[in-house]
Design a protein around this motif. Structure first.
Motif, PDB file in Angstrom:
ATOM      1  N   GLU A  41       1.037  -1.353  -0.272  1.00 27.71           N
ATOM      2  CA  GLU A  41      -0.167  -0.086   0.294  1.00 27.71           C
ATOM      3  C   GLU A  41       1.031   1.147  -0.348  1.00 27.71           C
ATOM      4  N   GLY A  42       0.653   2.456  -1.109  1.00 27.14           N
ATOM      5  CA  GLY A  42       1.378   3.085  -0.863  1.00 27.14           C
ATOM      6  C   GLY A  42       2.842   3.565  -2.240  1.00 27.14           C
ATOM      7  N   TRP A  43       2.696   2.291  -2.865  1.00 26.61           N
ATOM      8  CA  TRP A  43       4.192   2.056  -2.972  1.00 26.61           C
ATOM      9  C   TRP A  43       4.364   2.506  -4.534  1.00 26.61           C
ATOM     10  N   GLU A  44       3.510   2.827  -5.090  1.00 25.63           N
ATOM     11  CA  GLU A  44       3.597   4.559  -6.036  1.00 25.63           C
ATOM     12  C   GLU A  44       4.189   5.171  -5.968  1.00 25.63           C
ATOM     13  N   GLN A  45       3.722   5.767  -4.954  1.00 26.70           N
ATOM     14  CA  GLN A  45       4.224   7.573  -4.418  1.00 26.70           C
ATOM     15  C   GLN A  45       5.517   7.380  -3.839  1.00 26.70           C
TER      16      GLN A  45
END
Length: 168
Positions: A41-45
């Motif tokens: 969760e939140g890997w993109e950013q």
């Protein structure tokens, strides 16, 4: 997230980047190996922020390469890992077997991870050699838009790029 949750007893991200910066300040060329990349969760950013930080901290002339790779392990190791590190989130998502019998994230997940990182690396395209580590032709074609005819060809391009920077 990964350093604090999965890489216990390792240097912080700040210390790792500071060590690379100290080497570059002494004239040593550095490389960045983003492997294994994780899907969380939140890997993109987080990956975008990390790559922007690398780009802001280093000149492309100081960096020999950037490689990208996802979690990849032999089947037996994956089973042992699940037993030994049941608290880890590493293998709690869908995985698949590769043609050479390794376990990794499903193709669409790896494709998203790589595409996101390559988007952040766009300012260095053509200035820093970028490659996919331990990936097969279909993934190269999907995210890079090309694939080398052989590992030997990729090695030649990699070496030409690295040695050209080392000669400067």
């Amino acid at each position: 997230t990964i350093v604090s949750h999965e890489e216990h007893k390792t240097a912080s991200l700040d210390r790792r980047l500071a060590a690379a910066r100290a080497l570059a300040d002494k004239g040593v060329k550095v490389g960045f190996h983003f492997h294994p990349m994780f899907y969380f969760e939140g890997w993109e950013q987080e990956y975008q922020d990390l790559i922007r930080r690398v780009i802001a901290t280093f000149d492309p002339g100081e960096v020999l390469w950037i490689s990208l790779g996802c979690v990849t392990m032999l089947k037996g190791f994956a089973q042992d890992f699940r037993l030994k590190y049941s608290h880890s989130k590493l293998l709690q998502m869908e995985t698949e077997s590769t043609p050479d019998g390794k376990i990794t994230y499903a193709f669409p997940v790896r494709e998203k991870l790589y595409a996101n990182a390559l988007e952040a690396l766009a300012p260095w395209r053509g200035r820093v050699f970028q490659y996919l580590c331990m990936e097969h032709r279909p993934m190269w074609e999907a995210v890079m838009g090309y694939a080398y005819a052989s590992m030997g060809e990729m090695d030649d391009v990699f070496n030409d790029s690295a040695f050209a920077k080392l000669r400067k």
